[in-house]
Scaffold this motif. Structure first.
Motif, PDB file in Angstrom:
ATOM      1  N   GLY A   4      43.450  37.765  53.414  1.00 38.93           N
ATOM      2  CA  GLY A   4      42.632  37.388  52.272  1.00 38.93           C
ATOM      3  C   GLY A   4      42.914  38.262  51.071  1.00 38.93           C
ATOM      4  O   GLY A   4      43.091  39.483  51.197  1.00 38.93           O
ATOM      5  N   SER A   5      42.964  37.661  49.894  1.00 36.48           N
ATOM      6  CA  SER A   5      43.309  38.407  48.680  1.00 36.48           C
ATOM      7  C   SER A   5      42.127  38.652  47.756  1.00 36.48           C
ATOM      8  O   SER A   5      42.231  39.436  46.811  1.00 36.48           O
ATOM      9  CB  SER A   5      44.389  37.649  47.896  1.00 36.48           C
ATOM     10  OG  SER A   5      43.867  36.443  47.349  1.00 36.48           O
ATOM     11  N   ARG A   6      40.978  38.020  48.002  1.00 33.49           N
ATOM     12  CA  ARG A   6      39.875  38.096  47.044  1.00 33.49           C
ATOM     13  C   ARG A   6      39.394  39.524  46.836  1.00 33.49           C
ATOM     14  O   ARG A   6      39.002  39.910  45.726  1.00 33.49           O
ATOM     15  CB  ARG A   6      38.704  37.211  47.500  1.00 33.49           C
ATOM     16  CG  ARG A   6      37.611  37.054  46.449  1.00 33.49           C
ATOM     17  CD  ARG A   6      36.549  36.075  46.885  1.00 33.49           C
ATOM     18  NE  ARG A   6      35.770  36.569  48.000  1.00 33.49           N
ATOM     19  CZ  ARG A   6      34.713  37.380  47.881  1.00 33.49           C
ATOM     20  NH1 ARG A   6      34.331  37.795  46.689  1.00 33.49           N
ATOM     21  NH2 ARG A   6      34.043  37.777  48.948  1.00 33.49           N
TER      22      ARG A   6
ATOM     23  N   LYS B 107      55.759  38.640  63.033  1.00 35.86           N
ATOM     24  CA  LYS B 107      57.086  38.455  62.431  1.00 35.86           C
ATOM     25  C   LYS B 107      57.447  39.618  61.517  1.00 35.86           C
ATOM     26  O   LYS B 107      58.610  40.088  61.522  1.00 35.86           O
ATOM     27  CB  LYS B 107      57.115  37.146  61.641  1.00 35.86           C
ATOM     28  CG  LYS B 107      58.466  36.857  60.992  1.00 35.86           C
ATOM     29  CD  LYS B 107      58.426  35.542  60.219  1.00 35.86           C
ATOM     30  CE  LYS B 107      59.763  35.294  59.518  1.00 35.86           C
ATOM     31  NZ  LYS B 107      59.741  34.036  58.718  1.00 35.86           N
ATOM     32  N   GLU B 108      56.493  40.100  60.730  1.00 32.34           N
ATOM     33  CA  GLU B 108      56.757  41.169  59.763  1.00 32.34           C
ATOM     34  C   GLU B 108      56.668  42.566  60.382  1.00 32.34           C
ATOM     35  O   GLU B 108      56.898  43.558  59.691  1.00 32.34           O
ATOM     36  CB  GLU B 108      55.781  41.062  58.592  1.00 32.34           C
ATOM     37  CG  GLU B 108      55.952  39.817  57.743  1.00 32.34           C
ATOM     38  CD  GLU B 108      57.318  39.754  57.087  1.00 32.34           C
ATOM     39  OE1 GLU B 108      57.738  40.762  56.470  1.00 32.34           O
ATOM     40  OE2 GLU B 108      57.964  38.693  57.204  1.00 32.34           O
ATOM     41  N   GLU B 109      56.301  42.610  61.652  1.00 35.39           N
ATOM     42  CA  GLU B 109      56.219  43.885  62.382  1.00 35.39           C
ATOM     43  C   GLU B 109      55.338  44.894  61.641  1.00 35.39           C
ATOM     44  O   GLU B 109      55.713  46.040  61.399  1.00 35.39           O
ATOM     45  CB  GLU B 109      57.612  44.471  62.617  1.00 35.39           C
ATOM     46  CG  GLU B 109      58.497  43.566  63.459  1.00 35.39           C
ATOM     47  CD  GLU B 109      59.886  44.154  63.736  1.00 35.39           C
ATOM     48  OE1 GLU B 109      60.314  45.026  62.945  1.00 35.39           O
ATOM     49  OE2 GLU B 109      60.502  43.769  64.729  1.00 35.39           O
ATOM     50  N   VAL B 110      54.139  44.452  61.292  1.00 32.36           N
ATOM     51  CA  VAL B 110      53.229  45.331  60.564  1.00 32.36           C
ATOM     52  C   VAL B 110      52.650  46.384  61.506  1.00 32.36           C
ATOM     53  O   VAL B 110      52.635  46.226  62.725  1.00 32.36           O
ATOM     54  CB  VAL B 110      52.091  44.527  59.890  1.00 32.36           C
ATOM     55  CG1 VAL B 110      52.652  43.478  58.940  1.00 32.36           C
ATOM     56  CG2 VAL B 110      51.161  43.891  60.914  1.00 32.36           C
ATOM     57  N   ASP B 111      52.153  47.466  60.916  1.00 36.37           N
ATOM     58  CA  ASP B 111      51.589  48.565  61.694  1.00 36.37           C
ATOM     59  C   ASP B 111      50.087  48.439  61.900  1.00 36.37           C
ATOM     60  O   ASP B 111      49.508  49.153  62.725  1.00 36.37           O
ATOM     61  CB  ASP B 111      51.895  49.889  60.990  1.00 36.37           C
ATOM     62  CG  ASP B 111      53.389  50.145  60.883  1.00 36.37           C
ATOM     63  OD1 ASP B 111      54.013  50.453  61.909  1.00 36.37           O
ATOM     64  OD2 ASP B 111      53.925  50.009  59.757  1.00 36.37           O
ATOM     65  N   GLY B 112      49.450  47.558  61.135  1.00 36.39           N
ATOM     66  CA  GLY B 112      48.015  47.362  61.266  1.00 36.39           C
ATOM     67  C   GLY B 112      47.568  46.165  60.455  1.00 36.39           C
ATOM     68  O   GLY B 112      48.302  45.675  59.583  1.00 36.39           O
ATOM     69  N   ILE B 113      46.358  45.671  60.763  1.00 32.74           N
ATOM     70  CA  ILE B 113      45.808  44.491  60.093  1.00 32.74           C
ATOM     71  C   ILE B 113      44.407  44.820  59.599  1.00 32.74           C
ATOM     72  O   ILE B 113      43.576  45.349  60.349  1.00 32.74           O
ATOM     73  CB  ILE B 113      45.757  43.273  61.042  1.00 32.74           C
ATOM     74  CG1 ILE B 113      47.154  42.932  61.553  1.00 32.74           C
ATOM     75  CG2 ILE B 113      45.121  42.071  60.337  1.00 32.74           C
ATOM     76  CD1 ILE B 113      47.170  41.850  62.626  1.00 32.74           C
ATOM     77  N   VAL B 114      44.147  44.512  58.330  1.00 29.52           N
ATOM     78  CA  VAL B 114      42.824  44.715  57.732  1.00 29.52           C
ATOM     79  C   VAL B 114      42.321  43.373  57.207  1.00 29.52           C
ATOM     80  O   VAL B 114      42.795  42.888  56.183  1.00 29.52           O
ATOM     81  CB  VAL B 114      42.870  45.734  56.579  1.00 29.52           C
ATOM     82  CG1 VAL B 114      41.484  45.886  55.960  1.00 29.52           C
ATOM     83  CG2 VAL B 114      43.388  47.077  57.062  1.00 29.52           C
ATOM     84  N   PRO B 115      41.367  42.734  57.898  1.00 25.60           N
ATOM     85  CA  PRO B 115      40.782  41.496  57.367  1.00 25.60           C
ATOM     86  C   PRO B 115      39.850  41.811  56.196  1.00 25.60           C
ATOM     87  O   PRO B 115      38.835  42.471  56.374  1.00 25.60           O
ATOM     88  CB  PRO B 115      39.998  40.934  58.559  1.00 25.60           C
ATOM     89  CG  PRO B 115      40.547  41.646  59.764  1.00 25.60           C
ATOM     90  CD  PRO B 115      40.910  43.011  59.263  1.00 25.60           C
TER      91      PRO B 115
END
Length: 376
Positions: A7-9, A59-67
């Motif tokens: 989300g970008s908001r 796919k992007e092999e990210v290190d973490g996710i922040v919703p």
């Protein structure tokens, strides 16, 4: 280090922090015309739901996710995605788990937890439409009377909430709904507090004041709000201790937004709701304590979050948040570094949050920046 934000908001709240820390930002969004897309290093547009950000993260092999999700409906899907990604891919997702979301997203379940752990909450009972003829007997059996608050178990931001003074008001409410959580109306001060939680550690931040309740009270978003709360008989440490107790028992992760009402007459604090998402009072939290709660979520995802570190960075300021409609002046980044104020909200409904080192300085700054006279 690469972190994905869903989300970008709300991304403009953390974009400066990504730059400051040299973290590569990836944003997934379902709306190609959404705000703040230009602030991210990479943007991926796809369908609603959690499968798309899940697939991008792998796919992007990210290190973490922040919703960065400020509304309730997607939170349970986020929680299921969290459990899957953390178990199968060992990628931290900074959000609450299914257990916590199922409690916080249902007001009746939340109140059950409050009662179980000995936290004051207004008397309440769930009433169905077919029981309307017995409504007054039902609430009397629970120990309260009119006025009452009628609300749905799911919902946020005052949606579908009504304060009614008689049975005619109840019947009107039930023209739309088949049932409602009926709650004893408490007249007093509305208070919010944010709590950070990660890996079993919790830190309640600063309690902030959102205005008073009342039969004909305006919505909190239209009121002047300030932080920290300042009531003669209520110790802010009592609010923080209660928030900590709730967070530990619900076992939230990331950000927890708690709502209370303080009954001045009886000097009693009541817990109302728990929300496992970014708070609408986060700018007051940041202004009064210097802690940007969304930036702390980034630290959690990056593996560098520490309760002790956050505590060491807390500073004490006075702050106020003023509704201005459309702000005509300069709009700085949401950091409180360029200026002692930030502007937030959509045009037409904007608010200015201002901080200062003393009450007198705050009153003066509010007048200079917004033209408003306030009392604190």
């Amino acid at each position: 280090m690469k972190i994905l934000c869903i989300g970008s908001r709300l991304f403009d709240d953390v974009a400066p922090y990504f730059r400051e820390k040299g973290i590569e930002s990836v944003v997934t969004e379902s709306n190609p015309d959404a705000d703040n897309l230009d602030l991210a290093d990479e943007v991926f547009i796809g369908p609603r739901g959690m499968k798309f950000p899940h697939d991008v993260a792998i796919k992007e092999e990210v290190d973490g996710i922040v919703p960065l999700i400020g509304i309730d409906p997607p939170l349970l899907d986020v929680a299921y995605m969290k459990e899957e990604v953390e178990a199968e891919n060992n990628i931290p997702v900074v959000a609450s788990n299914v257990h916590a979301v199922q409690i916080s997203s249902d007001k009746s379940k939340t109140k059950e937890i409050f009662r179980k752990i000995g936290v004051n909450t207004p008397e309440s009972v769930y009433v169905y439409k077919e029981d309307l003829d017995d409504f007054e007997d039902i609430i009397h059996n629970e120990g309260f009377d009119f006025p009452v608050v009628l609300k749905q178990n799911q919902g946020q931001g005052g949606k579908d909430i009504s304060i009614v003074s008689d049975i005619d008001g109840v019947r009107k409410y039930f023209e739309t709904f088949d049932g409602a959580l009926c709650e004893n109306f408490i007249e007093g001060a509305e208070i919010s507090i944010e709590t950070l939680g990660w890996k079993g550690e919790y830190l309640p931040l600063v309690p902030v004041y959102k205005g008073d309740t009342g039969i004909n009270a305006t919505h909190p978003i239209t009121r002047v709000r300030y932080g920290p709360t300042n009531f003669e008989k209520l110790d802010n440490e009592e609010i923080r201790a209660t928030a900590l107790k709730i967070a530990q028992n619900i076992r939230t992760e990331g950000n927890l937004d708690l709502d209370f009402i303080y009954d001045r007459k009886n000097n009693k604090l009541y817990a109302i709701e728990a929300n496992t998402r970014p708070s609408g009072t986060r700018y007051l939290t940041q202004a009064s304590s210097t802690i940007n709660t969304l930036a702390e979520l980034v630290d959690m995802a990056a593996g560098v979050f520490s309760i002790g570190d956050v505590e060491s960075r807390i500073r004490n300021y006075y702050c106020a948040e003023i509704p201005v409609g459309t702000y005509e002046g300069e709009i700085p980044e949401k950091t409180f570094k360029e200026k002692d104020y930030v502007v937030h909200g959509p045009v037409g409904y904007q608010r200015v949050t201002i901080r200062a080192s003393s009450k007198d300085e705050l009153i003066s700054k509010v007048k200079d920046i917004t033209g408003r006279d306030i009392e604190i």
